[in-house]
Design a protein around this motif. Structure first.
Motif, mmCIF file in Angstrom:
data_model
loop_
_atom_site.group_PDB
_atom_site.id
_atom_site.type_symbol
_atom_site.label_atom_id
_atom_site.label_comp_id
_atom_site.label_asym_id
_atom_site.label_seq_id
_atom_site.Cartn_x
_atom_site.Cartn_y
_atom_site.Cartn_z
ATOM 1 N N SER A 131 13.223 18.004 -2.728
ATOM 2 C CA SER A 131 13.363 17.228 -3.954
ATOM 3 C C SER A 131 12.414 16.054 -3.878
ATOM 4 N N GLY A 132 11.847 15.671 -5.019
ATOM 5 C CA GLY A 132 10.936 14.543 -5.044
ATOM 6 C C GLY A 132 11.593 13.299 -4.470
ATOM 7 N N PHE A 133 10.824 12.548 -3.674
ATOM 8 C CA PHE A 133 11.398 11.393 -2.986
ATOM 9 C C PHE A 133 11.810 10.312 -3.966
ATOM 10 N N VAL A 134 10.974 10.055 -4.969
ATOM 11 C CA VAL A 134 11.301 9.002 -5.930
ATOM 12 C C VAL A 134 10.599 9.311 -7.249
ATOM 13 N N ASP A 135 11.212 8.900 -8.346
ATOM 14 C CA ASP A 135 10.658 9.206 -9.659
ATOM 15 C C ASP A 135 9.319 8.515 -9.892
ATOM 16 N N THR A 136 8.466 9.176 -10.653
ATOM 17 C CA THR A 136 7.118 8.665 -10.923
ATOM 18 C C THR A 136 7.161 7.309 -11.617
ATOM 19 N N GLU A 137 8.106 7.126 -12.535
ATOM 20 C CA GLU A 137 8.196 5.856 -13.260
ATOM 21 C C GLU A 137 8.470 4.690 -12.310
ATOM 22 N N ILE A 138 9.307 4.923 -11.338
ATOM 23 C CA ILE A 138 9.601 3.871 -10.354
ATOM 24 C C ILE A 138 8.365 3.582 -9.512
ATOM 25 N N ILE A 139 7.644 4.636 -9.120
ATOM 26 C CA ILE A 139 6.403 4.450 -8.349
ATOM 27 C C ILE A 139 5.419 3.614 -9.154
ATOM 28 N N ASN A 140 5.256 3.955 -10.433
ATOM 29 C CA ASN A 140 4.324 3.204 -11.286
ATOM 30 C C ASN A 140 4.664 1.719 -11.325
ATOM 31 N N ASN A 141 5.950 1.429 -11.466
ATOM 32 C CA ASN A 141 6.376 0.026 -11.534
ATOM 33 C C ASN A 141 6.074 -0.730 -10.253
ATOM 34 N N CYS A 142 6.233 -0.052 -9.122
ATOM 35 C CA CYS A 142 6.013 -0.717 -7.837
ATOM 36 C C CYS A 142 4.534 -0.951 -7.527
ATOM 37 N N PHE A 143 3.644 -0.163 -8.132
ATOM 38 C CA PHE A 143 2.219 -0.292 -7.851
ATOM 39 C C PHE A 143 1.470 -1.107 -8.900
ATOM 40 N N THR A 144 2.145 -1.631 -9.881
ATOM 41 C CA THR A 144 1.455 -2.410 -10.908
ATOM 42 C C THR A 144 1.756 -3.905 -10.803
ATOM 43 N N SER A 145 2.662 -4.267 -9.908
ATOM 44 C CA SER A 145 3.004 -5.687 -9.758
ATOM 45 C C SER A 145 1.875 -6.428 -9.048
ATOM 46 N N SER A 146 1.844 -7.729 -9.247
ATOM 47 C CA SER A 146 0.828 -8.552 -8.585
ATOM 48 C C SER A 146 1.071 -8.542 -7.091
ATOM 49 N N PHE A 147 -0.022 -8.529 -6.330
ATOM 50 C CA PHE A 147 0.070 -8.425 -4.879
ATOM 51 C C PHE A 147 -0.507 -9.693 -4.248
ATOM 52 N N PRO A 148 0.112 -10.216 -3.192
ATOM 53 C CA PRO A 148 -0.371 -11.455 -2.569
ATOM 54 C C PRO A 148 -1.790 -11.315 -2.013
ATOM 55 N N SER A 149 -2.474 -12.426 -1.894
ATOM 56 C CA SER A 149 -3.807 -12.450 -1.284
ATOM 57 C C SER A 149 -3.678 -12.320 0.226
ATOM 58 N N GLU A 150 -4.798 -12.090 0.895
ATOM 59 C CA GLU A 150 -4.790 -11.985 2.350
ATOM 60 C C GLU A 150 -4.286 -13.266 3.006
ATOM 61 N N ASP A 151 -4.702 -14.392 2.463
ATOM 62 C CA ASP A 151 -4.251 -15.678 3.019
ATOM 63 C C ASP A 151 -2.734 -15.829 2.887
ATOM 64 N N GLU A 152 -2.184 -15.377 1.783
ATOM 65 C CA GLU A 152 -0.723 -15.456 1.579
ATOM 66 C C GLU A 152 0.007 -14.514 2.522
ATOM 67 N N LEU A 153 -0.558 -13.316 2.729
ATOM 68 C CA LEU A 153 0.075 -12.345 3.623
ATOM 69 C C LEU A 153 0.108 -12.849 5.059
ATOM 70 N N LYS A 154 -0.896 -13.622 5.456
ATOM 71 C CA LYS A 154 -0.947 -14.133 6.828
ATOM 72 C C LYS A 154 0.235 -15.030 7.155
ATOM 73 N N GLU A 155 0.818 -15.639 6.143
ATOM 74 C CA GLU A 155 1.926 -16.581 6.352
ATOM 75 C C GLU A 155 3.288 -15.893 6.382
ATOM 76 N N LEU A 156 3.311 -14.600 6.063
ATOM 77 C CA LEU A 156 4.594 -13.892 5.951
ATOM 78 C C LEU A 156 4.877 -13.060 7.199
ATOM 79 N N PRO A 157 6.133 -13.027 7.661
ATOM 80 C CA PRO A 157 6.477 -12.160 8.797
ATOM 81 C C PRO A 157 6.171 -10.702 8.455
ATOM 82 N N CYS A 158 5.756 -9.959 9.464
ATOM 83 C CA CYS A 158 5.247 -8.604 9.231
ATOM 84 C C CYS A 158 5.831 -7.635 10.247
ATOM 85 N N TYR A 159 6.166 -6.428 9.768
ATOM 86 C CA TYR A 159 6.609 -5.330 10.623
ATOM 87 C C TYR A 159 5.703 -4.136 10.352
ATOM 88 N N MET A 160 5.374 -3.404 11.405
ATOM 89 C CA MET A 160 4.409 -2.319 11.242
ATOM 90 C C MET A 160 4.978 -0.985 11.714
#
Length: 588
Positions: free
Chosen positions: A362-391
């Protein structure tokens, strides 16, 4: 005791409005405890006072036809007896804990059929005169309607009516833990019962001894565990999880000439129609449809016939205890929550609508939800450097796609996701044109990098991880131990001192998968709109729901549709010290 034969006389609520049961409860009350409630249930089903499925109506129609058979006798006092025994027991859990069990009309109807019918002197086989009619029962009902409690009451009532010496009652399931659920229910009910019932039993940790002789015990789904037992009542809980018919056959063969022996099967629908439980379901539907004649099989099937899972008519069809043991507002919440993916929708349908769903993927997640998650504004590299990160890291076997995914935690626990994938030149060049265009998007957006000539250059991946540790606030990193991941982690730790934690794939990532689904649905997880490889891998993800509701993310049957970024993301999610609260994620 005289009972009506014509359905028009079943309406005790209308024709005898002042009728009261032995506890002085009015027939107007849903919890009236007497045989008349079973007839009232039939009237309500036939006159659509109670919303019912075709199968439920057929069960009532079968009962009415049987009232006119000359070879059967119905002892309605058995329904009264079952009510009295049930009322002598107490609820163990929930808001009703420690209060007497009161049977609903559909339950009284069930027990009246199960224990009330016997063969009389007009039966063709004279050896069965005085024997109870039903030796097998199939109760098919949605989750939460008290089916395990019904099995426990059946066992206790059966013992009180037993005429066999040293009866054996078994509770069998797909595992010993599952088998202990009805067994523990029986234990709990006996412990909280009235003195007259309690003194008949010696409740022990692993079994219940009947003081007059006999035992109640849990068993696993291994038929060999039943060898040597002459079983009076065999309870098969969650039949959908049984791998085959071996336990049912072992119980039936052990019952032999035991008087009033019973195989009591209970289950909710499941995602696999290629199973023994579905075979039984189809067989029982044929009994109700009168395509097969089987006079000794009691069948009660509660299932939704509505296409729309939000249709409350379907909820009532599948849940005869709706608004009593199952609550409408919770079903509404669960139904809305299920819209995150086809897998969740199917999970809601099997558990709460009692509808079989055959799906391996079964599809993991609906296309509409995927679209919404990929159209939001994304932080800059400098902003990401200040945030805790898990890989998370998913390595290819030799020359396939490998992916590293970073998950940065922002304000309000919003998660920002970025991926970097790698593929050798030769593997890229050998791609068909339709896939090469997708990979080219990744290369152009820098979410995919050509790495190595014929095999993946693992040193380049190590350098990328070192770069991330220097650039970002990396708290922890997980890796799939398969495909050389364990060796890679050992080498990396030896070279850098940083540990890469091994994370099991498959069902081991079930919690992470559910958290990801819910986070995406709420908009709490944001992706870089230019991360084409991540988007493609999420779109390719398929789900498989296990026997116990665990979710496994798998590839499509088309092996060229990769999910490496998605797997790496789930590994990263698994590294985050989080607990679910509703649909959000709260760090601990």
């Amino acid at each position: 005791m005289q009972y009506p034969l014509d359905p028009k006389d079943f309406n005790f609520r209308g024709d005898n409005p002042n009728l009261k049961d032995y506890q002085d409860t009015s027939i107007q009350d849903i919890y009236f405890q007497g045989w008349q409630s079973a007839f009232q249930y039939c009237w309500d089903v036939l006159n659509e006072v109670k919303i019912s499925s075709t199968a439920e109506k057929q069960s009532v129609e079968r009962f009415i036809k049987d009232l006119h058979r000359e070879d059967l006798t119905l002892n309605v006092k058995m329904a009264d007896f079952c009510c009295i025994v049930s009322n002598s027991l107490k609820h163990e859990k929930g808001t009703l804990a420690n209060t007497p069990i009161k049977l609903l009309p559909w339950q009284i109807f069930h027990f009246l059929n199960l224990f009330g019918w016997t063969y009389n002197e007009k039966v063709e086989d004279k050896k069965t005169i005085g024997w109870r009619r039903f030796s097998k029962s199939f109760l098919f009902i949605a989750r939460g309607n008290g089916k395990t409690q019904m099995a426990a009451i059946t066992a206790i009532v059966g013992l009180l009516l037993n005429t066999n010496g040293r009866p054996v009652i078994t509770c069998s399931a797909s595992s010993r833990d599952q088998a202990k659920k009805p067994f523990d229910d029986i234990k709990g009910l006996i412990k909280k019962s009235t003195k007259s019932i309690k003194t008949m039993f010696d409740v022990r940790e692993h079994d219940i001894k009947i003081r007059s002789g006999g035992v109640i015990k849990p068993t696993s789904s291994m038929a060999s565990n039943l060898e040597g037992d002459r079983i009076y009542i065999g309870i098969l809980d969650e039949l959908k999880d049984h791998p085959d018919s071996s336990v049912a056959n072992a119980i039936s063969s052990s019952q032999g000439a035991t008087k009033d022996a019973l195989l009591y099967q209970i289950t909710t629908a499941g995602p696999n129609i290629n199973c023994y439980a579905h075979d039984v379901y189809r067989f029982c539907k044929q009994i109700l449809n009168e395509e097969i004649l089987n006079d000794n099989y009691l069948v009660q099937i509660f299932e939704s016939e509505c296409e729309d899972p939000s249709d409350q008519k379907g909820w009532e069809q599948a849940n005869p205890s709706l608004d009593h043991a199952v609550f409408r507002h919770i079903l509404k919440y669960d139904q809305k929550s299920s819209l995150v993916s086809p897998a969740e929708i199917a999970n809601f349908a099997t558990k709460h609508l009692n509808k079989w769903h055959q799906f391996a993927e079964s599809g993991f997640v609906d296309t509409e939800i995927i679209n919404n998650c990929f159209t939001s504004s994304f932080p800059s590299e400098d902003e990401l450097k200040e945030l805790p990160c898990y890989m998370g890291l998913d390595l290819a076997a030799v020359s396939d796609l490998s992916s590293i995914v970073r998950v940065h935690i922002g304000k309000g626990n919003k998660l920002y996701v970025k991926s970097q994938s790698f593929i050798p030149h030769s593997a890229y060049e050998s791609l068909p044109m339709n896939l090469k265009s997708i990979y080219m998007k990744g290369i152009n957006s820098k979410s995919l990098r050509l790495c190595g000539t014929k095999v993946t250059d693992l040193e380049e991946i190590k350098d990328e991880i070192r770069h991330y540790y220097k650039t970002y606030t990396v708290e922890d990193t997980g890796i799939d131990a398969a495909q050389g991941g364990e060796r890679f982690a050992e080498e990396y730790q030896s070279e850098t001192g940083y540990e890469l934690a091994a994370v099991n794939q498959g069902y081991g990532l079930s919690d992470a998968a559910y958290r990801l689904l819910r986070g995406m649905t709420l908009g709490n997880i944001v992706f870089d709109e230019n991360d084409h490889m991540m988007r493609w891998c999420i779109e390719n993800g398929r789900t498989y729901i296990g026997q116990h509701g665990d979710m496994k993310i798998i590839k499509s049957s088309n092996d060229s549709l990769k999910i490496d970024c998605l797997v790496a993301l789930l590994i990263a999610m698994a590294m985050i010290p989080a607990v679910e609260q509703g649909f959000g994620i709260t760090l601990v």
